[in-house]
Write an enzyme that holds these catalytic residues in place. Structure first.
Site, short mmCIF file in Angstrom:
data_model
loop_
_atom_site.label_atom_id
_atom_site.label_comp_id
_atom_site.label_asym_id
_atom_site.label_seq_id
_atom_site.Cartn_x
_atom_site.Cartn_y
_atom_site.Cartn_z
N ASP A 144 35.05 30.78 51.02
CA ASP A 144 35.13 30.58 52.47
C ASP A 144 36.36 31.24 53.09
OD1 ASP A 144 32.80 29.09 52.29
OD2 ASP A 144 33.86 27.18 52.16
N LYS A 192 40.50 39.89 38.79
CA LYS A 192 39.73 38.69 38.45
C LYS A 192 40.07 37.64 39.50
CE LYS A 192 40.78 40.55 34.15
NZ LYS A 192 42.02 41.11 33.57
N HIS A 215 40.12 46.02 37.59
CA HIS A 215 40.51 45.00 36.63
C HIS A 215 40.84 43.65 37.28
CE1 HIS A 215 42.63 43.88 32.72
NE2 HIS A 215 41.48 44.42 32.33
#
Length: 212
Positions: A159, A154, A152
């Site tokens: 870099d 996000k 779940h």
């Protein structure tokens, strides 16, 4: 003898207080010495629906003629710029990924030769509108968590130095309809744990189930 012990105790107590004050001063000094250019930003959604074609076009002299508004900076355009700022690596750990413009940004980064890795949830990788298959067809390595619980997260790492994280799912609804947030930061103490978590999950997932 008692006076000597008393003075020694007082001296130790004063020494401890002095050390505590010195430590606090050092912490404040280090905070002040933080590079002035360190990026910290919060983006809120839903984002105004505007044209973002200029972010992908290499021909600024040829303006887009679509009916959407042109020019204003929005939360989505800022997010796209951050994603497309990657010069060496882009690591994505995204629960649901169906937003076409964010997919375009990832594909643009990949086309520049940037190493892109994607971790996603197995149940949402192949739903209608998912962009994971599009990314894989472009040659981007995408792995799915095969555990019994949802992946779940996000977040994205640009870099290995810039963290994008928050409640936002990379979907059309998330960007245009829901009240969501994305924190953008270069703070090393915040970025580092996410880098470690991504590497841990990447190794755990192995190659994962194929997404067609």
């Amino acid at each position: 003898m008692k006076m000597s012990v008393l003075w020694t105790a007082r001296a130790l107590c004063l020494g401890a207080v002095a050390l505590s004050l010195v430590a606090e001063l050092l912490v404040r000094l280090l905070r002040r010495l933080r590079p002035a250019g360190t990026l910290n930003e919060v983006l809120f959604f839903p984002s105004e629906v505007v044209c973002v074609q200029h972010l992908f076009s290499s021909l600024p002299a040829c303006p887009c003629i679509c009916p959407l508004r042109h020019g204003p900076e929005t939360s989505l355009s800022r997010l796209l710029r951050h994603v497309m700022s990657a010069s060496s690596s882009l690591d994505l750990c995204i629960f649901a990924f169906s937003n076409a413009n964010l997919c375009r940004a990832v594909l643009a980064v990949h086309a520049k030769g940037v190493t892109v890795r994607v971790l996603t949830d197995k149940d949402y990788a192949a739903i209608t509108g998912s962009q994971i298959g599009v990314l894989r067809k472009a040659g981007i390595c995408a792995r799915c968590d095969s555990s019994s619980v949802h992946m779940h997260h996000k977040f994205a790492l640009v870099d290995g130095r810039l963290l994008l994280t928050g409640s936002l799912n990379w979907t059309l609804t998330g960007v245009q309809s829901n009240m969501e947030n994305v924190l953008v930061t270069e703070e090393p103490d915040l970025v580092r744990p996410f880098v470690e978590e991504f590497h841990r999950l990447w190794e755990r997932c192995g190659r994962g189930p194929l997404v067609k």
